[in-house]
Design a protein around this motif. Structure first.
Motif, PDB file in Angstrom:
ATOM      1  N   MET A   1      -7.251  -3.837  -4.335  1.00 46.92           N
ATOM      2  CA  MET A   1      -6.939  -2.800  -3.345  1.00 46.92           C
ATOM      3  C   MET A   1      -8.173  -2.035  -2.878  1.00 46.92           C
ATOM      4  O   MET A   1      -8.191  -1.508  -1.770  1.00 46.92           O
ATOM      5  CB  MET A   1      -5.918  -1.812  -3.916  1.00 46.92           C
ATOM      6  CG  MET A   1      -4.535  -2.387  -4.081  1.00 46.92           C
ATOM      7  SD  MET A   1      -3.795  -2.975  -2.564  1.00 46.92           S
ATOM      8  CE  MET A   1      -3.477  -1.440  -1.716  1.00 46.92           C
TER       9      MET A   1
ATOM     10  N   LYS B   1      -9.757  -2.747   0.507  1.00 49.42           N
ATOM     11  CA  LYS B   1      -9.030  -2.328   1.698  1.00 49.42           C
ATOM     12  C   LYS B   1      -9.253  -0.856   2.046  1.00 49.42           C
ATOM     13  O   LYS B   1      -8.975  -0.436   3.160  1.00 49.42           O
ATOM     14  CB  LYS B   1      -7.527  -2.568   1.510  1.00 49.42           C
ATOM     15  CG  LYS B   1      -7.186  -4.024   1.322  1.00 49.42           C
ATOM     16  CD  LYS B   1      -5.713  -4.198   1.070  1.00 49.42           C
ATOM     17  CE  LYS B   1      -5.391  -5.657   0.777  1.00 49.42           C
ATOM     18  NZ  LYS B   1      -3.975  -5.841   0.442  1.00 49.42           N
ATOM     19  N   LEU B   2      -9.750  -0.065   1.083  1.00 52.56           N
ATOM     20  CA  LEU B   2      -9.954   1.369   1.316  1.00 52.56           C
ATOM     21  C   LEU B   2     -11.368   1.633   1.813  1.00 52.56           C
ATOM     22  O   LEU B   2     -12.308   0.938   1.454  1.00 52.56           O
ATOM     23  CB  LEU B   2      -9.692   2.147   0.027  1.00 52.56           C
ATOM     24  CG  LEU B   2      -8.286   2.000  -0.538  1.00 52.56           C
ATOM     25  CD1 LEU B   2      -8.167   2.754  -1.839  1.00 52.56           C
ATOM     26  CD2 LEU B   2      -7.252   2.509   0.446  1.00 52.56           C
TER      27      LEU B   2
ATOM     28  N   LEU C   1      -6.342   6.621  -5.342  1.00 55.26           N
ATOM     29  CA  LEU C   1      -5.613   5.424  -5.754  1.00 55.26           C
ATOM     30  C   LEU C   1      -5.795   5.152  -7.241  1.00 55.26           C
ATOM     31  O   LEU C   1      -4.842   4.826  -7.941  1.00 55.26           O
ATOM     32  CB  LEU C   1      -6.061   4.211  -4.938  1.00 55.26           C
ATOM     33  CG  LEU C   1      -5.358   2.903  -5.297  1.00 55.26           C
ATOM     34  CD1 LEU C   1      -3.892   2.969  -4.889  1.00 55.26           C
ATOM     35  CD2 LEU C   1      -6.030   1.733  -4.631  1.00 55.26           C
TER      36      LEU C   1
ATOM     37  N   ASN D   1       3.450   3.294  -7.661  1.00 57.96           N
ATOM     38  CA  ASN D   1       2.341   2.713  -6.900  1.00 57.96           C
ATOM     39  C   ASN D   1       2.097   1.252  -7.252  1.00 57.96           C
ATOM     40  O   ASN D   1       1.939   0.412  -6.369  1.00 57.96           O
ATOM     41  CB  ASN D   1       1.064   3.526  -7.113  1.00 57.96           C
ATOM     42  CG  ASN D   1       1.191   4.904  -6.508  1.00 57.96           C
ATOM     43  OD1 ASN D   1       1.572   5.047  -5.359  1.00 57.96           O
ATOM     44  ND2 ASN D   1       0.917   5.915  -7.297  1.00 57.96           N
TER      45      ASN D   1
ATOM     46  N   ASP E   1       0.812  -1.212   0.000  1.00 60.22           N
ATOM     47  CA  ASP E   1       0.000   0.000   0.000  1.00 60.22           C
ATOM     48  C   ASP E   1       0.853   1.272   0.000  1.00 60.22           C
ATOM     49  O   ASP E   1       0.333   2.357  -0.202  1.00 60.22           O
ATOM     50  CB  ASP E   1      -0.974   0.007   1.178  1.00 60.22           C
ATOM     51  CG  ASP E   1      -0.271  -0.201   2.513  1.00 60.22           C
ATOM     52  OD1 ASP E   1       0.886  -0.638   2.518  1.00 60.22           O
ATOM     53  OD2 ASP E   1      -0.904   0.081   3.544  1.00 60.22           O
TER      54      ASP E   1
END
Length: 156
Positions: free
Chosen positions: A123, A126-127, A136, A63, A21
């Motif tokens: 991902m 997870k946010l 992101l 990233n 992350d």
């Protein structure tokens, strides 16, 4: 007039000691120089001379940890054979995985877009907020992360 064919090598940079992350602070110039020094070590002066003409780091995303390397067709085999032997870039312990070798930059970006969409899907769970998700997505789908200075140096 002679047409020079290029190959675009899409590489995934795996760094086990930096969590996924957090962005990987990696400059394309350091990546470029590390790769050339490994080619020198494995293939000698002939390998470096063959690869140097037309060798550029076209794209490097901190990233998603994906980079695109441009090399001439033929000497691109020196590049792809040297990638698995790179274990350190700067001070980072890394492992490089070759994801795709394409003939055009357009097809390489199409492949990266599919790959990064899968990354985004993993991902997003997870946010917590939509603002974090949008940041992101903007960072992951940014295709302008290239160091123009080293590209200009190598074109001349």
């Amino acid at each position: 007039m002679v047409r020079f064919k290029n190959r675009y090598i899409t590489v995934e940079i795996v760094c086990p000691f930096v969590s996924e992350d957090k962005p990987l602070h990696l400059k394309p110039k350091i990546f470029h120089d590390t790769l050339l020094s490994k080619i020198q070590l494995l293939h000698g002066d002939f390998g470096v001379a063959a690869v140097t003409n037309g060798f550029l780091t076209k794209y490097c995303n901190e990233n998603t940890r994906i980079a695109i390397i441009r090399s001439r067709h033929g000497p691109h085999r020196f590049v792809t054979s040297s990638l698995p032997f790179i274990t350190k870039i700067g001070k980072l312990d890394v492992k490089l995985n070759t994801l795709h070798v394409g003939a055009t930059l357009k097809h390489s970006f199409k492949f990266i877009e599919k790959h990064q969409r899968a990354y985004l899907d993993s991902m997003w769970s997870k946010l917590k907020t939509d603002e974090e998700r949008q940041k992101l997505e903007a960072a992951v789908l940014d295709y302008t992360k290239t160091d123009v200075a080293i590209n200009i140096e190598n074109i001349a």
